[in-house]
Design an enzyme around this catalytic site. Structure first.
Site, PDB file in Angstrom:
ATOM      1  N   TYR A 475       0.984  -1.144   0.068  1.00 37.74           N
ATOM      2  CA  TYR A 475       0.248  -0.018   0.029  1.00 37.74           C
ATOM      3  C   TYR A 475       0.747   1.190  -0.105  1.00 37.74           C
ATOM      4  CZ  TYR A 475      -3.812  -3.332   1.228  1.00 37.74           C
ATOM      5  OH  TYR A 475      -4.834  -4.346   1.452  1.00 37.74           O
ATOM      6  N   ARG A 476       1.668   1.209  -1.120  1.00 35.15           N
ATOM      7  CA  ARG A 476       2.831   2.472  -1.187  1.00 35.15           C
ATOM      8  C   ARG A 476       2.404   3.568  -0.866  1.00 35.15           C
ATOM      9  NH1 ARG A 476       7.666   1.219  -2.595  1.00 35.15           N
ATOM     10  NH2 ARG A 476       7.083  -0.182  -4.104  1.00 35.15           N
TER      11      ARG A 476
END
Length: 533
Positions: A475-476
């Site tokens: 979930y950069r």
């Protein structure tokens, strides 16, 4: 043959001008290095009529498809590992950076874009390398990195209804990026992460060598199974351990509004979800609900569960463990594991399994404009804190916002946090995913939506993990920090800011691996693992 290939490449690629020199040099190198004319059909430069459609085909976050987004000088869509080897060699030789795209689900678009216009880069799109081989007798599979999770699930389901793989529910996710970051899904409380179930891999390193687990060594193999994509090389394919599941599993969905006691149910869930048997996956999603009758707004909590068993076995279990939710038979359906993947994302029963092959499915996290963040929670959040959160969903920017809470525990409590680079194991009650998305015509106001997200994230700070405030690398989130992408070896100080949030103490080990296998930092992006300076 080589002159013929060069003419083909030049004819469809670019105009002769000073600014095109890096492209010319790169394509000339590629033509000499490839050894056959077939690669000409696999190269797209910015002057090619198909360039934009190829670039946008797997771009999942539309924030990074606007005219102002920095774009690759060329896109390579390899059919064979030798095409990748040639691309790596020529990018290194001519000082170009390289991005590799599997399914295009990098939340910050780093597999196909960059933050800086100063960066000249080439993109490898693995879309043509997507084969899946399932061996039912050995309960294993080989899958190429360009395949989607849905394509993997489809091939498993075609061969067996009692085998599965513990990856995510978004069936358009590229398997390469998903495994590189860990990957959790509906059965991770039973079997661990997707990356925990990787048996072998084939990787092209910075020298262009094709390495398997034995030849790359256990340290590099450890790093690629959860250390984030784009740092250590390009994984061509993965060998996976398949896991047993019942022929039918149970899916349940219960929705409650604030007026139906959602706040107390959410608060109670925190003390229950992580303690349920491993066979139960439980989560809930918070969103705004507009009444169709009087137009009044409220907040709803949608509780969902997947159980590796029958409805008749699940109902008494939930009556014992979580009676407040009042789960009934009418809230549940039995279906195959593969069908449960579709139901968990599309909430429609009876869809054909071929739906798993649809790479263009629209969702809040694919083929849309969005911003996302993540958190991990180790202590129950007070009921009053949830009551303080609800009004934020009444703000204009929250009309399409969702916050998802996913219970941990089970198998995740049993795996040491050093087992893979993914460290979020024992001690976590659940993880949180924050999502806000918006329409095309609202993108001019994208900062409003992202600022709403940041306000919510700031509000939650007292109630989530600390020192570091942990985050999930798949979930950069570039808000937590970024490397200096123009500096070959000067990113270590920046990585010490954002890296522990993704990897905790595993960051140092990742840096040691990087220093050994890619000391010049060729494989890099804004949140890649840097070598020691």
């Amino acid at each position: 043959m080589f002159p013929f290939l060069l003419v083909i490449l030049l004819s469809f690629s670019w105009k002769i001008r000073a600014s095109a020199q890096p492209v010319e040099e790169f394509l000339h190198c590629l033509s000499l290095r490839s050894g056959n004319s077939s690669i000409a059909k696999l190269v797209y430069t910015q002057h090619n009529s198909s360039y934009s459609s190829v670039l946008d085909s797997s771009a999942q976050n539309f924030r990074f498809t606007t005219p102002s987004t920095p774009k690759p000088l060329a896109i390579i869509t390899p059919l064979h590992p030798s095409h990748i080897q040639a691309t790596v060699y020529c990018c290194r030789k001519h000082g170009l950076q390289l991005r590799t795209r599997s399914g295009g689900h990098d939340f910050e678009g780093l597999s196909y874009s960059t933050m800086s216009y100063k960066v000249l880069f080439v993109m490898i799109d693995l879309v043509n390398l997507r084969s899946v081989w399932v061996d039912v007798e050995k309960a294993s599979a080989w899958v190429e990195s360009g395949a989607t999770v849905g394509e993997l699930y489809y091939e498993i389901a075609r061969k067996s209804v009692t085998l599965a793989f513990p990856a995510g529910i978004g069936h358009t996710i590229g398997i390469g990026g998903h495994l590189s970051g860990g990957g959790y899904g509906l059965i991770f409380r039973k079997y661990g992460l997707a990356a925990d179930n990787v048996l072998d891999a084939r990787l092209i390193d910075v020298k262009g060598r094709i390495l398997d687990r034995k030849s790359m060594g256990e340290e590099l193999f450890w790093a690629i199974c959860g250390g984030g994509g784009g740092s250590f090389g390009i994984v061509l394919a993965w060998k996976l351990k398949l896991v047993p599941v019942p022929a039918n599993v149970t899916t349940c969905l219960v929705t409650k509004t604030l007026e139906q006691n959602a706040t107390k149910l959410v608060h109670r869930w925190q003390s229950i979800g992580h303690k349920l048997p491993k066979e139960v996956h439980t989560s809930f999603a918070i969103s705004r609900l507009n009444s169709s009758q009087d137009g009044r707004m409220t907040v709803q909590a949608s509780f969902s569960s997947i159980f590796l068993g029958s409805i008749n076995d699940l109902l008494p279990l939930m009556e014992e463990k979580f009676p407040e939710i009042e789960l009934s038979k009418q809230d549940c359906l039995e279906m195959s594991w593969a069908e449960s993947i579709l139901y968990s994302t599309l909430f429609t029963a009876g869809l054909p399994l071929e739906t798993l092959l649809n790479r263009s499915q629209v969702s809040p996290l694919s083929k849309s404009f969005f911003k996302a963040k993540s958190d991990f929670v180790k202590q129950p959040i007070p009921e009053s804190a949830f009551e303080g959160l609800w009004p934020k969903f009444y703000e204009e920017e929250a009309k399409s916002a969702t916050i998802v809470f996913v219970a941990y525990g089970g198998k995740m409590d049993e795996i040491p946090e050093t087992e893979s680079p993914y460290p979020h194991r024992a001690g976590n009650l659940y993880t949180i995913l924050y999502i806000v998305d918006w329409e095309d015509d609202e993108n001019v106001n994208s900062e409003r939506y992202m600022n709403w997200m940041r306000r919510v994230y700031d509000y939650m700070a007292p109630y989530v993990s600390k020192s570091p405030r942990e985050a999930y690398v798949n979930y950069r989130d570039l808000d937590i920090g970024a490397n200096d992408i123009n500096d070959h070896k000067g990113s270590y100080a920046q990585a010490k800011i954002w890296g522990p949030k993704y990897f905790k103490n595993n960051l140092d080990r990742l840096v040691q691996v990087k220093t050994r296998v890619d000391p010049e930092n060729f494989f890099r992006h804004e949140q890649s693992i840097p070598p020691l300076p």
